[in-house]
Design a protein around this motif. Structure first.
Motif, PDB file in Angstrom:
ATOM      1  N   TYR A 982       0.901  -1.270  -0.125  1.00  0.00           N
ATOM      2  CA  TYR A 982       0.115  -0.150  -0.142  1.00  0.00           C
ATOM      3  C   TYR A 982       0.876   1.282  -0.147  1.00  0.00           C
ATOM      4  O   TYR A 982       0.543   2.244  -0.538  1.00  0.00           O
ATOM      5  N   LYS A 983       1.983   1.328   0.702  1.00  0.00           N
ATOM      6  CA  LYS A 983       2.943   2.287   0.619  1.00  0.00           C
ATOM      7  C   LYS A 983       3.218   2.695  -1.037  1.00  0.00           C
ATOM      8  O   LYS A 983       3.211   3.739  -1.204  1.00  0.00           O
ATOM      9  N   LEU A 984       3.628   1.529  -1.529  1.00  0.00           N
ATOM     10  CA  LEU A 984       3.986   1.555  -2.776  1.00  0.00           C
ATOM     11  C   LEU A 984       2.924   2.151  -3.816  1.00  0.00           C
ATOM     12  O   LEU A 984       2.839   3.170  -4.528  1.00  0.00           O
ATOM     13  N   ILE A 985       1.591   1.836  -3.802  1.00  0.00           N
ATOM     14  CA  ILE A 985       0.511   2.270  -4.788  1.00  0.00           C
ATOM     15  C   ILE A 985       0.279   3.579  -4.383  1.00  0.00           C
ATOM     16  O   ILE A 985      -0.180   4.242  -5.134  1.00  0.00           O
ATOM     17  N   THR A 986       0.215   3.947  -2.966  1.00  0.00           N
ATOM     18  CA  THR A 986      -0.069   5.209  -2.533  1.00  0.00           C
ATOM     19  C   THR A 986       1.148   6.191  -3.209  1.00  0.00           C
ATOM     20  O   THR A 986       0.708   7.249  -3.840  1.00  0.00           O
ATOM     21  N   PHE A 987       2.115   5.919  -2.968  1.00  0.00           N
ATOM     22  CA  PHE A 987       3.306   6.869  -4.004  1.00  0.00           C
ATOM     23  C   PHE A 987       3.006   6.936  -5.296  1.00  0.00           C
ATOM     24  O   PHE A 987       3.170   7.996  -5.926  1.00  0.00           O
ATOM     25  N   ILE A 988       2.513   5.864  -5.963  1.00  0.00           N
ATOM     26  CA  ILE A 988       2.622   5.856  -7.355  1.00  0.00           C
ATOM     27  C   ILE A 988       1.407   7.031  -7.823  1.00  0.00           C
ATOM     28  O   ILE A 988       1.384   7.661  -8.596  1.00  0.00           O
ATOM     29  N   CYS A 989       0.218   6.777  -6.976  1.00  0.00           N
ATOM     30  CA  CYS A 989      -0.821   7.667  -7.351  1.00  0.00           C
ATOM     31  C   CYS A 989      -0.342   9.121  -6.931  1.00  0.00           C
ATOM     32  O   CYS A 989      -1.130   9.973  -7.712  1.00  0.00           O
ATOM     33  N   GLU A 990       0.208   9.306  -5.979  1.00  0.00           N
ATOM     34  CA  GLU A 990       0.419  10.740  -5.509  1.00  0.00           C
ATOM     35  C   GLU A 990       1.839  11.281  -6.677  1.00  0.00           C
ATOM     36  O   GLU A 990       1.433  12.428  -6.829  1.00  0.00           O
ATOM     37  N   ILE A 991       2.536  10.200  -7.063  1.00  0.00           N
ATOM     38  CA  ILE A 991       3.459  10.991  -8.206  1.00  0.00           C
ATOM     39  C   ILE A 991       3.170  10.930  -9.366  1.00  0.00           C
ATOM     40  O   ILE A 991       3.611  12.035 -10.057  1.00  0.00           O
ATOM     41  N   PHE A 992       2.814   9.952  -9.856  1.00  0.00           N
ATOM     42  CA  PHE A 992       2.279   9.755 -11.416  1.00  0.00           C
ATOM     43  C   PHE A 992       0.832   9.592 -11.386  1.00  0.00           C
ATOM     44  O   PHE A 992       0.483   8.595 -12.327  1.00  0.00           O
ATOM     45  N   PRO A 993       0.018  10.599 -11.123  1.00  0.00           N
ATOM     46  CA  PRO A 993      -1.388  10.225 -11.069  1.00  0.00           C
ATOM     47  C   PRO A 993      -1.785  10.114 -12.691  1.00  0.00           C
ATOM     48  O   PRO A 993      -2.606   9.439 -13.086  1.00  0.00           O
TER      49      PRO A 993
END
Lengths: 1152, 155
Positions: A982-993
């Motif tokens: 979840y840390k990973l997918i949240t980062f992705i959504c935040e950085i490369f929406p």
């Protein structure tokens, strides 16, 4: 109401259903059971079942049916409350109470259920002005005064049921009403009814405490009321201004401190109340069950604080009475085992809750007696705790009590300035002495002695598993307190420890010498009796632990300071100290300190250190004399643990950090002193000796390399270290992988490499530096290349020797990465990059050897973790490229790989976890970036790489493509995988929406599903992460303005989810901000849908008052932001209104 | 053992079948000789006798040929034997009387290796009969050899 016509039939049906449910499993089928359950469920849902229930209660003989009838009444009353005549509710309540009263022989569970129904009716009615349920207290008090034990017990049950029902804890029944309702009930209750209950209880206790002879039945009633009193005193008082956090209180409320509202002042400040509980305890203290309750009541009274005290003098008076009562209760009695924990709770609460100024304000004689008593109890509990250990008891009550008291001491002496100087010295001496005494062997100590002074003869060789914690962790709290007390009484404790340790070491030395002579005289004469040695080792073990905790604090990260008490102590005595003698004692660990002329003029703190060094020296010499078999690895660990702790604090002491510095300290281990150089050299020699002698003891080897890291992690110390020839020898030895270093475990080798690299950044001239790297790093590369460039490498790669070589290299690479700092990243990155590409080749070769694959990925993880934040664009690119290739190989090798074994352990998914960690580390560059467009690399490479071939987004999304299909819902059950994912997918959504809508369809779906799952059914931490991911996704949608996209549809779904979560469900208040931000952005995106949600919620409200309140609240919520736009200011305004919204109507919509 | 200049280029002529290693340096998933049998270590844990005792290592190993489980516990200072294990892939060119005919790299054919009496053996047989070309992975250690896996031919 239901006609009584079919009543008989209904009863028959229910009774046979009950028979089915009560039957043993083998007698009835599953369907029959379900059918029976269904009958009861629908019975409880039937409309107005009151008449039939009454009928059942009066006629049926089946307990279970009676129970169900009571439940049905309770549920129906709440359900139909507004439709019912108030008088019929009143008569129903009377009926139930009378029913119970007339049937003293009811089954307990039936009776409790009926009383619960009564309590629920009273609670539901308490906010209803039209009905008066107060009568119940009058009735109860009549029951109590009846004098009949059975009736009194029943009265107690009624009160207990009321208390649980109103307590708004997990005990409250689920009656489908709002949290606001529960909260209001509780507040009303605690102001009035609760006090009535307390007063009734107090009366009963008073009555009983006056009785002389009590029969069993009476004392059972007594016990019940005592437990009830305890429940009242543990009441979690709701503060007057109804904060929104009260909803959260439904969940928690363990260990509540007594903080009554102002209205309780008269009750609790009445001296008779406290006196009563002391009297009660005196009366029943021999009954261990009751004593627990009475002591808990006193502990609650000892925790009292808050507005109940009108002013400080009231608080001081109260405290004085409490202390007085406590002392007269304890004095002159022999404390029972079952009292120890309770008494220590009273003391601990008192010391924690009352301000120091209160303690000093009570009559000084009283305070003195209190501290004396505390001292006495601490010592005595400590001795009893030691006995418990000898007897190996399961229930360590004295240990628990001792822990509590030592903790209280720490709290007490922390604010020493409130007490006159030296006030605690004598007490500290006593507690310290008794601790030492309990931990030393006879004759000085009492370790392993039973109560009558006989040595515990059971000398079995017990197997100790390595998983068992070391004493220094197991007893870290105790040791911290003892260390603190030791500092306070430094004048006594430091010389005491020194003489004890010197004595034990001398004896150890003698004992080892005798063994050696024995071995020389008759070699191979079999095993010697180690009993004497083991006793000495155990003594030394504890002495070193206490010494370490006394001399220095344990800190993480920051530089620990020399404790002020120790500094003052050394300064105070510095006039009596001869510096040269001190240095001589320090520098002669090979000799007895007492044999050095003038040794009495040594600085005492330094002499204590030197006694540990002496221990270390005796150990080292024994290893050189081939006596390693006789030594204790535990003592070895203690020594390096001590040296590490001591070095961090004292070695090369930075004088700027102190107002005043002791001259002996600065002369012995200050910067640029021979003393410091000598100690560094000594420690280094110790480390090297340990690594060769103790390579077979994993823990000891680990502690040893940690000591080495401590020596070099600060530049000032490293500068001294690299001047030692030994250091260079160690580096060479390790680089050549010669014995014994190569037989150290992987993690030890890794840390050793880290230390060697850190040492390389000490101050040296460029020639020396060049030489150093040539000796430390180059051989690693050379050996590695030699191995992998062999023609037949493919064939021999699985051979054990080759694998060992590869694994050792990979461990070393991790160690190098771990040593990264901003000023060495240039060298280390370039060095590691060469390896990374070769490592990818290894991935292919070792694809069937998971532990090697994991280690390879770990190298990447470490490099990304430690270095990416310093890397400029072109360097990052290189790393991205390498990672991308790694992922491609990993993906290829994992295609179609089956992971079916669900019983598998977490560590089988280590590779997946590492890959996710790698991706997260790569992403972290977007948050933490110290690079200044290759600033640190300037001059390293001509021109910037112009073509941006790979971006972080490419690598990470590629990685996600690999990870997502592998992550199943089952895998999310492993906490570490779940959190990392979840840390990973949240980062992705935040950085490369912007990349999310471009994902392939099935990946997109599974990502959205993951988010929903994480939001709704995972831990609050994960839920928060998912909420944080929603905002950027919704913003992305708004930017793209594509109302047809799947992401747009998904956000609509999330709107409903977040809306429900915020408005309708109990949620963690910490999440309000994340949820609020997500909600706002989603509302902006889907305004129409939001209005619909609000409308449908409002239309479901029947009560016009509530409707209006809600409608107003919703209007206010969006008032500052209509129409809502993605404007920061508006968003902030919305968040503010949301907070208000949750506070005003949150409790209204949240139902239990 | 463990001299600085390891030489991997020469063949296995004269190489000893085992080499010693300190017990504490062994690791899970590595190999060790237990009860004279070459084993893969599947479990390793440390314990000690008494607080001041020395570490002891408890190992569980699976015989790489027979699959039998062996256990041992010994002081962590002890040297244990580690088997030299070789893995070779040979092309299968025939099966006769329960023996495999394997084509060696140098063109010779060896016919001394038994068809395993296991599921793997049956798989080899049925694939061979179906006319599939395959490589057989042969594991050798301590003078013993066995076919342990099949790989499809890449070319």
């Amino acid at each position: 109401m239901m006609a009584a016509v079919g009543a008989g039939e209904v009863i028959t049906q229910l009774e046979s259903a009950a028979k089915v449910l009560m039957a043993p499993p083998s007698m009835v089928s599953n369907e029959q059971r379900q059918h029976a359950e269904h009958i009861f469920l629908s019975f409880r849902k039937s409309k107005s079942p009151f008449a039939i229930c009454k009928h059942i209660l009066e006629t049926s003989k089946v307990d279970y049916v009676l129970f169900q009838a009571a439940t049905a009444i309770m549920e129906a009353v709440v359900r139909e409350w507004i439709l019912l005549e108030k008088s019929s509710i009143e008569s129903l309540r009377t009926f139930l109470l009378t029913y119970v009263l007339q049937r003293p022989n009811l089954q307990k569970y039936v009776r409790e259920q009926i009383l619960l129904a009564v309590a629920v009716i009273v609670k539901r009615g308490s906010l209803d002005k039209s009905i008066d349920c107060k009568g119940i207290f009058h009735e109860v008090s009549q029951l109590i005064s009846s004098g009949n034990p059975t009736v009194q017990t029943l009265a107690c049950s009624i009160l207990t049921a009321l208390l649980s029902e109103f307590s708004s804890s997990s005990k409250t029944s689920n009656i489908g009403l709002s949290m606001e309702f529960h909260g209001s009930c509780k507040r009303l209750f605690q102001e009035d009814d609760l006090r009535q209950i307390f007063m009734l209880t107090v009366e009963v206790l008073q009555e009983f405490s006056r009785r002389e002879n009590m029969n069993a039945q009476m004392s059972s009633v007594f016990q019940r009321y005592l437990a009830l009193a305890n429940q009242v005193l543990s009441w979690n008082f709701l503060p007057p201004n109804l904060g929104r956090h009260y909803i959260a209180m439904f969940e928690s409320s363990q260990n509540v401190m007594l903080k009554p509202t102002e209205s309780w002042r008269e009750t609790f400040l009445d001296s008779r109340v406290m006196e009563l509980f002391f009297t009660v305890h005196r009366k029943i203290r021999e009954d261990s069950d009751m004593a627990q309750d009475s002591l808990q009541c006193l502990a609650q009274l000892a925790s009292m604080h808050g507005p109940v005290f009108p002013d400080e003098s009231a608080q001081v008076n109260y405290l004085a009475r409490l202390v007085e009562g406590l002392l007269s209760m304890i004095n002159g009695i022999e404390i029972e085992d079952s009292e120890a924990v309770g008494i220590s709770n009273i003391i601990s609460n008192l010391i924690t809750m009352f301000p120091r100024s209160n303690l000093t304000a009570i009559p000084s004689e009283l305070f003195n007696s209190f501290v004396n008593c505390l001292t006495h109890l601490t010592c005595s509990f400590g001795r009893s705790a030691a006995l418990e250990e000898v007897l190996d008891k399961d229930d360590m009550v004295y240990m628990e009590a001792y822990d509590k008291l030592l903790e209280s001491w720490l709290t007490l002496v922390q604010d020493v300035k409130h007490f006159h100087k030296g006030f605690f010295i004598q007490h500290a001496v006593q507690v310290f002495n008794s601790y030492i005494q309990c931990h030393l062997a006879a004759p000085e100590g009492t370790r392993n002695l039973t109560a009558n002074g006989v040595a515990s003869c059971e000398e079995e060789e017990e197997e100790i598993n390595e998983l068992q914690e070391d004493d220094r962790e197991l007893f870290s709290d105790q040791l911290a307190s003892i260390g603190m007390l030791g500092r306070i009484a430094a004048d006594h404790c430091i010389p005491l420890l020194t003489s004890l340790l010197e004595d034990r070491v001398t004896r150890l030395h003698g004992q080892l010498q005798r063994h050696q002579q024995h071995l020389l005289a008759s070699p191979g004469s079999g095993s010697v009796d180690n009993k004497v040695l083991d006793e000495l080792y155990e003594d030394i073990h504890w002495l070193i632990l206490v010494t370490g905790c006394l001399l220095a604090d344990e800190t993480q990260g920051e530089t620990p300071l020399i404790p002020p008490e120790i500094m003052e102590y050394s300064i105070k005595h510095s006039t009596e100290v001869d510096i040269n003698t001190t240095l001589q004692v320090l520098g002669s660990p090979g000799e007895k300190a007492s044999s050095i002329p003038g040794c009495n003029r040594t600085d005492s703190a330094i002499r204590l250190l030197s006694s540990v060094l002496r221990t270390s020296e005796v150990e080292s010499r024994a290893t050189r004399a081939n006596l390693t078999d006789l030594l204790s690895p535990q003592m070895g660990k203690d020594i390096v643990w001590f040296l590490k702790r001591w070095s961090k604090t004292y070695l090369l002491v930075d004088e700027k950090l102190y107002d005043q510095i002791s001259i002996p300290f600065s002369a012995a281990f200050g910067a640029d002193t021979e003393g410091a150089q000598w100690i560094v050299g000594y420690i280094l020699e110790k480390v090297i000796n340990n690594l060769s002698v103790w390579s077979s003891e994993p823990d000891l080897a680990n502690d040893t390399v940690e000591l080495l890291v401590t020596l070099v992690e600060r530049r000032e110390r490293a500068n001294v270290v690299i001047q030692c020839e030994n250091w260079w020898n160690l580096a060479k030895q390790f680089a050549n992988r010669t014995p014994p270093l190569h037989s150290l475990s992987g993690s030890v080798q890794r840390t050793l490499m880290k230390a060697l690299v850190l040492g390389g950044f000490a101050h040296m001239d460029s020639e020396a530096k060049q030489q150093y790297w040539t000796e430390v790093l180059q051989p690693l590369q050379q050996r590695f290349m030699n191995v992998i460039n062999q023609e037949n490498f493919q064939q021999i790669c699985q051979e054990e020797e080759v694998k060992q070589e590869i694994i050792a290299t990979l461990e070393a690479l991790c160690g190098i990465a771990e040593a990264t700092q901003i000023d060495n990243v240039v060298i280390l990155f370039n060095f590691l990059m060469d390896f990374l590409n070769n490592c990818i080749g290894l991935m292919e070769i070792y694809k069937n050897t998971p532990e090697t694959v994991n280690l390879i990925i770990e190298v990447f993880v470490e490099v990304a973790h430690k270095q990416i934040c310093y890397l400029g664009e072109s360097k990052s690119m290189k790393l991205y490229e390498a990672c991308l290739t790694l992922l491609q190989v990993y993906s290829k090798n994992n295609l179609g790989r089956k992971r079916v074994d669900m019983s598998a352990e977490e560590d089988q998914y280590q590779d997946l976890l590492l890959i996710m960690e790698l991706l997260t580390n790569l992403l972290s560059k977007e948050f933490i970036d110290f690079s200044d467009t290759d600033e640190v690399f300037r001059g390293q490479e001509p021109g910037q790489a112009a073509d941006r071939s790979v971006s972080a987004a490419d690598v990470v999304l590629y990685g996600v493509n690999i990870v997502l299909p592998l992550m199943s819902q089952d895998l999310l059950k492993f906490p570490s995988l779940c959190n990392q994912y979840y840390k990973l997918i949240t980062f992705i959504c935040e950085i490369f929406p912007e990349k999310i809508p471009q994902l392939p369809d099935d990946l997109f779906k599974s990502l959205m599903f993951s988010l929903e799952l994480g939001m709704t059914s995972m831990s609050s931490e994960v839920s928060q992460l998912c909420l944080e991911a929603l905002t950027p996704l919704a913003e992305q949608c708004a930017k793209a303005q594509e109302t047809e996209s799947p992401l747009f549809a998904a956000t609509r779904h999330f709107l409903k989810l977040v809306f429900d979560m915020l408005v309708l469900q109990k949620h963690n208040t910490e999440m309000t901000v994340a949820a609020g931000e997500a909600l706002y952005t989603l509302v902006c995106l889907h305004q129409a849908e939001y209005s619909e949600l609000v409308e449908s919620l409002l239309s479901s409200q029947q009560d016009p008052v509530i409707y209006q309140r809600l409608a107003d609240a919703f209007n206010k919520l969006t008032a500052s932001s209509s129409p809502p736009t993605l404007d920061r200011k508006q968003k902030m305004a919305f968040l503010k209104s949301l907070e208000e919204f949750v506070a005003t109507v949150g409790g209204l919509l949240c139902v239990k | 053992m463990a001299d600085a200049d390891l030489d991997f280029t020469t063949g296995d002529a004269g190489a000893s079948s085992t080499f010693p290693m300190q017990c504490s340096a062994l690791r899970k998933n590595g190999f060790v000789v237990l009860k004279m049998r070459p084993c893969k270590i599947v479990e390793m844990s440390t314990s000690k006798t008494g607080k001041h005792g020395h570490a002891k290592v408890h190992m569980v190993g699976i015989d790489i040929f027979s699959g039998k489980k062996y256990e041992d516990i010994c002081p962590s200072t002890h040297n244990m034997d580690v088997p030299n294990i070789k893995r070779n892939d040979y092309q299968l060119i025939g099966i006769t009387d329960g023996f495999l005919s394997l084509l060696m790299d140098n063109g010779d054919v060896r016919e001394d290796l038994r068809l395993p009496d296991s599921d793997l053996g049956k798989e080899i047989e049925s694939k061979y009969e179906a006319g599939e070309e395959m490589l057989i992975t042969v594991l050798s250690a301590m003078g013993e050899e066995a076919a342990v896996a099949i790989k499809a031919m890449t070319k």
